[in-house]
Design a protein around this motif. Sequence first.
Motif, PDB file in Angstrom:
ATOM      1  N   ASP A  20       0.833  -1.211   0.000  1.00  0.00           N
ATOM      2  CA  ASP A  20       0.000   0.000   0.000  1.00  0.00           C
ATOM      3  C   ASP A  20       0.863   1.255   0.000  1.00  0.00           C
ATOM      4  N   PHE A  21       1.930   1.283   0.806  1.00  0.00           N
ATOM      5  CA  PHE A  21       2.846   2.432   0.799  1.00  0.00           C
ATOM      6  C   PHE A  21       3.291   2.742  -0.630  1.00  0.00           C
ATOM      7  N   ASP A  79       2.009   1.766  -3.547  1.00  0.00           N
ATOM      8  CA  ASP A  79       0.893   2.183  -4.411  1.00  0.00           C
ATOM      9  C   ASP A  79       0.478   3.626  -4.131  1.00  0.00           C
ATOM     10  N   PHE A  80       0.385   3.992  -2.857  1.00  0.00           N
ATOM     11  CA  PHE A  80      -0.007   5.357  -2.503  1.00  0.00           C
ATOM     12  C   PHE A  80       1.019   6.367  -3.024  1.00  0.00           C
ATOM     13  N   LYS A  81       2.308   6.076  -2.832  1.00  0.00           N
ATOM     14  CA  LYS A  81       3.348   7.011  -3.294  1.00  0.00           C
ATOM     15  C   LYS A  81       3.336   7.122  -4.822  1.00  0.00           C
ATOM     16  N   SER A 111       0.837   6.919  -6.658  1.00  0.00           N
ATOM     17  CA  SER A 111      -0.356   7.690  -7.017  1.00  0.00           C
ATOM     18  C   SER A 111      -0.322   9.113  -6.463  1.00  0.00           C
ATOM     19  N   MET A 147      -0.298  10.069  -3.426  1.00  0.00           N
ATOM     20  CA  MET A 147      -1.208  10.188  -2.294  1.00  0.00           C
ATOM     21  C   MET A 147      -0.414  10.112  -0.993  1.00  0.00           C
ATOM     22  N   LYS A 148      -1.040  10.529   0.086  1.00  0.00           N
ATOM     23  CA  LYS A 148      -0.421  10.365   1.403  1.00  0.00           C
ATOM     24  C   LYS A 148      -0.338   8.865   1.680  1.00  0.00           C
ATOM     25  N   ALA A 149       0.861   8.389   1.980  1.00  0.00           N
ATOM     26  CA  ALA A 149       1.092   6.952   2.169  1.00  0.00           C
ATOM     27  C   ALA A 149       1.010   6.591   3.647  1.00  0.00           C
ATOM     28  N   GLU A 150      -0.198   6.614   4.177  1.00  0.00           N
ATOM     29  CA  GLU A 150      -0.426   6.297   5.583  1.00  0.00           C
ATOM     30  C   GLU A 150      -1.282   5.037   5.669  1.00  0.00           C
ATOM     31  N   VAL A 151      -0.887   4.124   6.566  1.00  0.00           N
ATOM     32  CA  VAL A 151      -1.603   2.859   6.738  1.00  0.00           C
ATOM     33  C   VAL A 151      -1.855   2.612   8.225  1.00  0.00           C
ATOM     34  N   GLU A 170       3.509   5.846   8.327  1.00  0.00           N
ATOM     35  CA  GLU A 170       3.492   6.600   7.076  1.00  0.00           C
ATOM     36  C   GLU A 170       4.845   6.534   6.380  1.00  0.00           C
TER      37      GLU A 170
END
Length: 133
Positions: free
Chosen positions: A45-46, A48-50, A52, A54-58, A67
Amino acid sequence: MKRIAFILSLLTVSWLSVSAQDIKTALKSMPEKIFPLLSRNNILDFIDFKDSNMKAEVTNNLKGKSEMTELTATSCHIRLTAHSEADISIVNIDGKDLILVTRTYSTDEKKSQTQTYFTLDWQEQKKDTEDPF
């Protein structure tokens, strides 16, 4: 002769591309025991978020927030908790690519750091008495 030189140059380029690894590939193959607080899905997820922007917080395994604040081709920075962070980098030491994991723990008054070196397949390397840097 030109043909041999061409073949050698292709082999050299192929070898260099096989030996070089980016941090995303390293993270995807990282065993969960390196950071028990994070699941494999957290790491994916980290990334994928980065990717995109996006904020990479899980939500980590202790139901807290972690994060990834930075992701480059060769390094990343993860805030694991309010008092712990990790930097993961691919470094070259004596012609050999290694993964360097630096963990930082802090309180209001103290800060401590540990460094561990791994091969690209996450086998821990025993640290020499001298820091390679």
